[in-house]
Motif scaffolding. Structure first.
Motif, short mmCIF file in Angstrom:
data_model
loop_
_atom_site.label_atom_id
_atom_site.label_comp_id
_atom_site.label_asym_id
_atom_site.label_seq_id
_atom_site.Cartn_x
_atom_site.Cartn_y
_atom_site.Cartn_z
N SER A 26 1.69 0.17 4.34
CA SER A 26 2.21 -1.14 4.88
C SER A 26 2.38 -1.37 6.11
O SER A 26 1.53 -3.13 6.08
CB SER A 26 3.73 -1.47 4.95
OG SER A 26 4.80 -0.68 5.31
N ALA A 27 1.70 -0.83 7.26
CA ALA A 27 0.93 -0.76 8.62
C ALA A 27 -0.34 -0.73 7.74
O ALA A 27 -0.90 -1.53 8.74
CB ALA A 27 1.10 0.92 8.90
N ASN A 28 -0.67 -0.05 7.37
CA ASN A 28 -1.87 -0.03 6.63
C ASN A 28 -2.63 -1.50 6.69
O ASN A 28 -4.13 -1.96 6.83
CB ASN A 28 -3.41 0.67 5.92
CG ASN A 28 -4.63 0.78 5.65
OD1 ASN A 28 -5.14 1.16 6.18
ND2 ASN A 28 -4.71 0.54 4.44
N LEU A 29 -1.76 -2.00 5.58
CA LEU A 29 -2.14 -3.62 5.22
C LEU A 29 -2.47 -4.47 6.45
O LEU A 29 -2.52 -5.86 6.72
CB LEU A 29 -0.94 -3.88 4.24
CG LEU A 29 -1.13 -3.61 2.43
CD1 LEU A 29 -0.17 -3.95 2.17
CD2 LEU A 29 -2.52 -3.88 1.92
N ALA A 30 -1.25 -4.14 7.21
CA ALA A 30 -0.92 -5.25 8.24
C ALA A 30 -2.61 -5.04 9.45
O ALA A 30 -2.52 -6.25 9.86
CB ALA A 30 0.27 -4.72 9.75
N MET A 31 -2.44 -3.13 9.26
CA MET A 31 -3.52 -3.24 10.23
C MET A 31 -5.12 -4.16 10.43
O MET A 31 -5.98 -4.22 10.13
CB MET A 31 -3.62 -1.79 10.74
CG MET A 31 -5.11 -1.26 11.51
SD MET A 31 -4.36 -1.59 13.16
CE MET A 31 -3.40 -0.42 13.70
N LYS A 33 -5.63 -6.50 7.63
CA LYS A 33 -5.27 -7.83 8.32
C LYS A 33 -5.66 -8.69 9.77
O LYS A 33 -6.18 -9.18 9.99
CB LYS A 33 -3.68 -8.94 8.15
CG LYS A 33 -3.99 -10.15 8.05
CD LYS A 33 -2.97 -10.20 7.67
CE LYS A 33 -2.36 -11.81 7.82
NZ LYS A 33 -1.16 -12.87 7.69
N LEU A 34 -5.22 -7.79 11.06
CA LEU A 34 -5.56 -7.74 12.00
C LEU A 34 -7.34 -7.12 12.48
O LEU A 34 -8.02 -8.13 12.78
CB LEU A 34 -4.39 -6.72 13.54
CG LEU A 34 -5.08 -6.86 14.69
CD1 LEU A 34 -4.99 -8.28 15.13
CD2 LEU A 34 -4.29 -5.44 15.18
N TYR A 35 -7.28 -6.32 11.94
CA TYR A 35 -8.99 -6.04 12.03
C TYR A 35 -9.76 -7.32 11.46
O TYR A 35 -11.22 -7.53 11.77
CB TYR A 35 -9.67 -4.48 11.73
CG TYR A 35 -9.66 -3.89 12.44
CD1 TYR A 35 -10.23 -3.85 13.40
CD2 TYR A 35 -8.69 -2.95 12.86
CE1 TYR A 35 -10.17 -2.63 14.37
CE2 TYR A 35 -8.21 -1.75 13.52
CZ TYR A 35 -9.27 -1.57 13.77
OH TYR A 35 -8.38 -1.02 15.18
N GLN A 37 -9.09 -10.13 11.00
CA GLN A 37 -9.65 -11.55 11.42
C GLN A 37 -10.40 -11.28 13.44
O GLN A 37 -11.26 -11.78 13.39
CB GLN A 37 -7.56 -12.01 12.44
CG GLN A 37 -7.12 -12.07 11.37
CD GLN A 37 -5.82 -12.30 11.97
OE1 GLN A 37 -5.34 -11.75 12.27
NE2 GLN A 37 -4.53 -13.08 11.17
N ALA A 127 -2.40 -6.23 20.07
CA ALA A 127 -1.65 -6.18 19.16
C ALA A 127 -0.06 -5.22 18.38
O ALA A 127 0.58 -6.37 17.81
CB ALA A 127 -2.49 -6.53 18.01
N THR A 128 -0.17 -4.33 18.58
CA THR A 128 0.80 -3.56 18.41
C THR A 128 2.52 -3.22 19.02
O THR A 128 3.14 -3.18 18.49
CB THR A 128 0.27 -1.86 18.30
OG1 THR A 128 -0.61 -1.65 20.21
CG2 THR A 128 -1.10 -1.70 17.97
#
Length: 155
Positions: A26-31, A33-35, A37, A127-128
């Motif tokens: 789930s952290a990888n998914l969030a990361m 998404k950020l990348y 963008q 962002a973190t």
């Protein structure tokens, strides 16, 4: 694969929220998404960004060296490099001493992208919401975890 001994009385989590793999996923998914963008204006994907970062550190390396550095096999790297080459960011040439080797080098456009991407690491850090010490510690712990998993998979 032998199982490590677990201290008596230790409760191993059995729910999805208790799983390390889910926290990483789930952290990888969030990361990711950020990348997506942050890299949209550069018109490259996250794996392509990683290749570019390695080449900005050391230009003119072989595909196999690149794969070792990024933990990617040539079947994954080849199409990625073809897209970067088609976009004009890298060139691939055969080695002069060993024609089996493919050398990847940055083009002028690839070198210029470094400046355009300069704020990406800062934006990710901000962002973190974490402080530097926390992120350094987390990165170190993840590298230790990766090393253990890689070693275990070799057995």
């Amino acid at each position: 694969m032998s199982k490590p001994s677990i201290p008596a009385g230790t409760q191993v989590p059995r729910t999805v929220d208790g799983q390390l793999c889910f926290a990483l996923y789930s952290a990888n998914l969030a990361m990711g998404k950020l990348y997506r963008q942050l890299l949209a204006n550069l018109d490259i994907t996250y794996p392509q960004y990683l290749v570019m970062m390695v080449l900005w550190e050391r230009d003119g390396i072989t595909v196999s060296e690149l794969g070792e550095r990024l933990f990617l096999d040539s079947a994954t790297l080849t199409p990625l490099l073809k897209r970067l080459q088609a976009a004009g960011f890298v060139e691939r040439t055969r080695g002069t001493e060993d024609e089996r080797q493919v050398i990847v080098t940055l083009t002028d456009a690839g070198r210029a992208m470094r400046e355009k991407a300069a704020d990406v690491p800062v934006d990710v850090f901000c962002a973190t919401g974490c402080d530097v010490d926390t992120l350094v510690s987390l990165k170190d712990q993840l590298e230790t975890l990766r090393s253990g998993l890689v070693e275990n998979n070799r057995r």
